[in-house]
Design a protein around this motif. Structure first.
Motif, PDB file in Angstrom:
ATOM      1  N   VAL A  74       0.872  -1.169   0.000  1.00  0.00           N
ATOM      2  CA  VAL A  74       0.000   0.000   0.000  1.00  0.00           C
ATOM      3  C   VAL A  74       0.911   1.221   0.000  1.00  0.00           C
ATOM      4  O   VAL A  74       1.622   1.484   0.972  1.00  0.00           O
ATOM      5  CB  VAL A  74      -0.940  -0.002   1.208  1.00  0.00           C
ATOM      6  N   ASP A  75       0.891   1.988  -1.095  1.00  0.00           N
ATOM      7  CA  ASP A  75       1.939   2.980  -1.337  1.00  0.00           C
ATOM      8  C   ASP A  75       1.362   4.293  -1.862  1.00  0.00           C
ATOM      9  O   ASP A  75       0.925   4.367  -3.009  1.00  0.00           O
ATOM     10  CB  ASP A  75       2.947   2.398  -2.331  1.00  0.00           C
ATOM     11  N   GLY A 100       3.446  -7.591 -13.331  1.00  0.00           N
ATOM     12  CA  GLY A 100       4.335  -8.739 -13.470  1.00  0.00           C
ATOM     13  C   GLY A 100       3.608 -10.050 -13.235  1.00  0.00           C
ATOM     14  O   GLY A 100       2.411 -10.082 -12.944  1.00  0.00           O
ATOM     15  N   ALA A 101       4.353 -11.130 -13.376  1.00  0.00           N
ATOM     16  CA  ALA A 101       3.792 -12.467 -13.164  1.00  0.00           C
ATOM     17  C   ALA A 101       3.491 -12.671 -11.688  1.00  0.00           C
ATOM     18  O   ALA A 101       4.179 -12.140 -10.805  1.00  0.00           O
ATOM     19  CB  ALA A 101       4.758 -13.534 -13.659  1.00  0.00           C
ATOM     20  N   ASP A 102       2.471 -13.435 -11.403  1.00  0.00           N
ATOM     21  CA  ASP A 102       2.061 -13.671 -10.016  1.00  0.00           C
ATOM     22  C   ASP A 102       2.933 -14.758  -9.404  1.00  0.00           C
ATOM     23  O   ASP A 102       2.520 -15.895  -9.206  1.00  0.00           O
ATOM     24  CB  ASP A 102       0.592 -14.066  -9.976  1.00  0.00           C
ATOM     25  N   THR A 103       4.180 -14.385  -9.089  1.00  0.00           N
ATOM     26  CA  THR A 103       5.127 -15.286  -8.466  1.00  0.00           C
ATOM     27  C   THR A 103       5.550 -14.719  -7.114  1.00  0.00           C
ATOM     28  O   THR A 103       5.312 -13.541  -6.810  1.00  0.00           O
ATOM     29  CB  THR A 103       6.370 -15.473  -9.352  1.00  0.00           C
ATOM     30  N   ALA A 104       6.201 -15.529  -6.314  1.00  0.00           N
ATOM     31  CA  ALA A 104       6.539 -15.132  -4.943  1.00  0.00           C
ATOM     32  C   ALA A 104       7.396 -13.885  -4.886  1.00  0.00           C
ATOM     33  O   ALA A 104       7.277 -13.072  -3.978  1.00  0.00           O
ATOM     34  CB  ALA A 104       7.255 -16.282  -4.237  1.00  0.00           C
ATOM     35  N   GLY A 105       8.270 -13.696  -5.866  1.00  0.00           N
ATOM     36  CA  GLY A 105       9.194 -12.578  -5.808  1.00  0.00           C
ATOM     37  C   GLY A 105       8.688 -11.285  -6.407  1.00  0.00           C
ATOM     38  O   GLY A 105       9.385 -10.278  -6.350  1.00  0.00           O
ATOM     39  N   THR A 106       7.477 -11.283  -6.967  1.00  0.00           N
ATOM     40  CA  THR A 106       6.967 -10.080  -7.600  1.00  0.00           C
ATOM     41  C   THR A 106       6.204  -9.235  -6.592  1.00  0.00           C
ATOM     42  O   THR A 106       5.372  -9.740  -5.850  1.00  0.00           O
ATOM     43  CB  THR A 106       6.037 -10.422  -8.777  1.00  0.00           C
ATOM     44  N   VAL A 107       6.502  -7.943  -6.578  1.00  0.00           N
ATOM     45  CA  VAL A 107       5.845  -7.011  -5.670  1.00  0.00           C
ATOM     46  C   VAL A 107       4.762  -6.259  -6.425  1.00  0.00           C
ATOM     47  O   VAL A 107       5.037  -5.634  -7.453  1.00  0.00           O
ATOM     48  CB  VAL A 107       6.865  -6.007  -5.083  1.00  0.00           C
ATOM     49  N   PHE A 108       3.529  -6.340  -5.932  1.00  0.00           N
ATOM     50  CA  PHE A 108       2.420  -5.604  -6.515  1.00  0.00           C
ATOM     51  C   PHE A 108       2.086  -4.409  -5.631  1.00  0.00           C
ATOM     52  O   PHE A 108       2.523  -4.323  -4.487  1.00  0.00           O
ATOM     53  CB  PHE A 108       1.219  -6.526  -6.706  1.00  0.00           C
ATOM     54  N   ILE A 109       1.295  -3.469  -6.176  1.00  0.00           N
ATOM     55  CA  ILE A 109       1.075  -2.208  -5.474  1.00  0.00           C
ATOM     56  C   ILE A 109      -0.382  -1.782  -5.556  1.00  0.00           C
ATOM     57  O   ILE A 109      -0.992  -1.813  -6.622  1.00  0.00           O
ATOM     58  CB  ILE A 109       1.954  -1.088  -6.074  1.00  0.00           C
ATOM     59  N   LEU A 110      -0.922  -1.381  -4.411  1.00  0.00           N
ATOM     60  CA  LEU A 110      -2.159  -0.621  -4.358  1.00  0.00           C
ATOM     61  C   LEU A 110      -1.760   0.828  -4.126  1.00  0.00           C
ATOM     62  O   LEU A 110      -1.320   1.202  -3.044  1.00  0.00           O
ATOM     63  CB  LEU A 110      -3.067  -1.124  -3.238  1.00  0.00           C
ATOM     64  N   GLY A 111      -1.886   1.629  -5.177  1.00  0.00           N
ATOM     65  CA  GLY A 111      -1.430   3.010  -5.105  1.00  0.00           C
ATOM     66  C   GLY A 111      -2.562   3.982  -4.875  1.00  0.00           C
ATOM     67  O   GLY A 111      -3.596   3.656  -4.274  1.00  0.00           O
ATOM     68  N   ASP A 112      -2.396   5.202  -5.398  1.00  0.00           N
ATOM     69  CA  ASP A 112      -3.369   6.264  -5.149  1.00  0.00           C
ATOM     70  C   ASP A 112      -4.748   5.936  -5.704  1.00  0.00           C
ATOM     71  O   ASP A 112      -5.764   6.376  -5.154  1.00  0.00           O
ATOM     72  CB  ASP A 112      -2.870   7.572  -5.758  1.00  0.00           C
TER      73      ASP A 112
END
Length: 451
Positions: free
Chosen positions: A331-332, A414-426
């Motif tokens: 959450v960014d 990105g791909a839904d893998t363990a190392g990928t960081v996703f973001i909920l932004g503004d």
């Protein structure tokens, strides 16, 4: 310099709630009784915003490699209304700074700084696009140098900031701390917006950027010196009672012709901001990260880095056809867009009328500025948080022919893998109040009423 307007509103603090620390031990979100959060002790009006920086994405992807009481500050927006800003006073000098829950340093460009382009060649200061001449450490009677160390951030696209470090009195929205550690970079390669002169970081000390060396080329995890970010310092010094701050970001107009858009929400210290809420709220644990793999982890030695939570699902027309759960989502407030798994973004953007198109060069979905955006909501611990359709179409400027362009608010991360960081932004934060508890390491999300 165009400075953000700072206004002060008074609110009465209420009794704090008792909290229980909950460690994240599974990939599924667990429901926690929502925390009882009183009105804020200090509220900073938000006055601006600017586009999500590519460097933020680079920094996140690098994770795997490792005054008066009862005030509120208002936030403002700049650069196509895609960057949230507030006023920050350091050593008696006031500047406009980015409000960022996705980083941890408080820094201001130093007066007399050296500007470079992304190929490290010297340029005039104006090329870096800061909103002022910089912080004059010599003019501050409270500034104390931190000798033999350096502030240093470098990014994958060539941007960097480096320079001295010091301690000074810092005020944001009436909340004042003393001897706050701050970066005062005097070397910068920066794609600025002409408005902000620095950044107010609100994440964990793990990703602060001070090193036990004066040579930026030698900065590494081995000589990293973590320090308390601004809000943690305020809580430890007792100038704010409760261990949490809240963000309420208002959406601006779709098309903005001014350099700043005032009064776009609040940064509230110690409680809730003065915005209308409904009864839907949930409190969820913040995830730790493995120091070895960079993946979310509850194992011994794991560290808090970002405000990372579990997303139970994204719900939109046709969402049952793709797996939408994800447990590595930040959450960014420093990121304009939502960045979700590629398959989710593809399925969602196909539902625009007319449907969005993926631009291969930028990797972004572009939409007709008059398109109809499909419904979209985020499920956290069994509670639904809808995203207003107005947040799903954003002004992207004009093309070479002067045609107005718009992009989708929900983009591939990105791909839904363990190392990928996703973001909920503004795009997400326009619809909720996020309350970040730095003591219990929890995030309370409260739905705002429609505005």
């Amino acid at each position: 310099m165009v400075s953000a307007a700072l206004s002060v509103l008074s609110f009465v603090a209420a009794t704090t709630a008792e909290f229980t620390v909950v460690s994240h031990v599974s990939t599924a979100p667990r429901s926690i009784v929502p925390a009882v959060i009183p009105p804020a002790e200090f509220v900073v009006p938000i006055t601006g915003k600017s586009p999500r920086r590519q460097t933020k994405k680079d920094a996140l992807s690098a994770l795997r490699s490792h005054a008066s009481k009862n005030n509120t500050a208002v936030l403002a927006g700049a650069d196509l209304d895609q960057e949230y800003l507030t006023d920050i006073t350091i050593g008696g000098q006031t500047f406009t700074a980015i409000v960022d829950t996705g980083s941890s340093d408080t820094w201001l460009i130093k007066k007399g700084f050296n500007c470079f382009n992304l190929s490290s060649f010297p340029e005039p200061q104006a090329t870096c696009g800061f909103g002022s001449d910089g912080f004059d450490t010599k003019a501050s009677t409270t500034f104390q140098e931190f000798p033999n160390v350096s502030f240093n951030i470098s990014y994958g696209d060539g941007e960097f900031l480096s320079g001295p470090v010091g301690f000074d009195t810092v005020s944001v929205g009436g909340l004042t701390v003393t001897k706050q550690e701050v970066g005062t970079p005097d070397f910068a390669a920066w794609n600025g917006d002409g408005v902000n002169s620095g950044l107010l970081g609100l994440a964990y000390s793990t990703i602060t950027s001070v090193y036990n060396t004066t040579d930026p080329t030698k900065a590494s995890s081995a000589n990293h010196i973590p320090y308390d970010p601004f809000f943690v310092t305020a809580f430890k010094q007792g100038v704010v009672t409760n261990p949490y701050f809240s963000i309420a970001l208002d959406r601006g107009a779709l098309f903005v012709n001014t350099s700043t858009d005032p009064n776009l929400g609040y940064l509230a210290f110690g409680g809730m901001p003065p915005v209308a809420l409904d009864k839907t709220a949930v409190t969820v644990p913040i995830q730790k990260y493995s120091a070895k793999t960079g993946d979310p982890s509850s194992a011994a030695g794991a560290e808090y880095i970002y405000y990372t939570i579990d997303v139970e699902s994204y719900v939109f027309p046709g969402s049952t056809s793709v797996a939408t759960a994800n447990n590595n989502t930040i959450v960014d407030s420093g990121t304009t867009l939502n960045y979700v798994p590629d398959k989710v973004a593809k399925a969602y953007n196909a539902k625009f009328v007319p449907k969005a198109t993926l631009d291969s060069d930028s990797g972004l979905y572009f939409v007709n500025c008059n398109a109809t955006a499909p419904a979209f909501s985020v499920t956290l611990a069994g509670k639904s948080f809808p995203v207003d359709a107005r947040d799903q179409i954003l002004d992207a400027g004009t093309d070479d022919s002067g045609n107005v362009l718009c992009i989708s608010g929900t983009q591939p991360g990105g791909a839904d893998t363990a190392g990928t960081v996703f973001i909920l932004g503004d795009v997400f934060l326009h619809n909720v109040v996020g309350t970040f508890n730095v003591q219990t390491n929890e995030l309370t999300v409260t739905r705002r009423t429609k505005y």
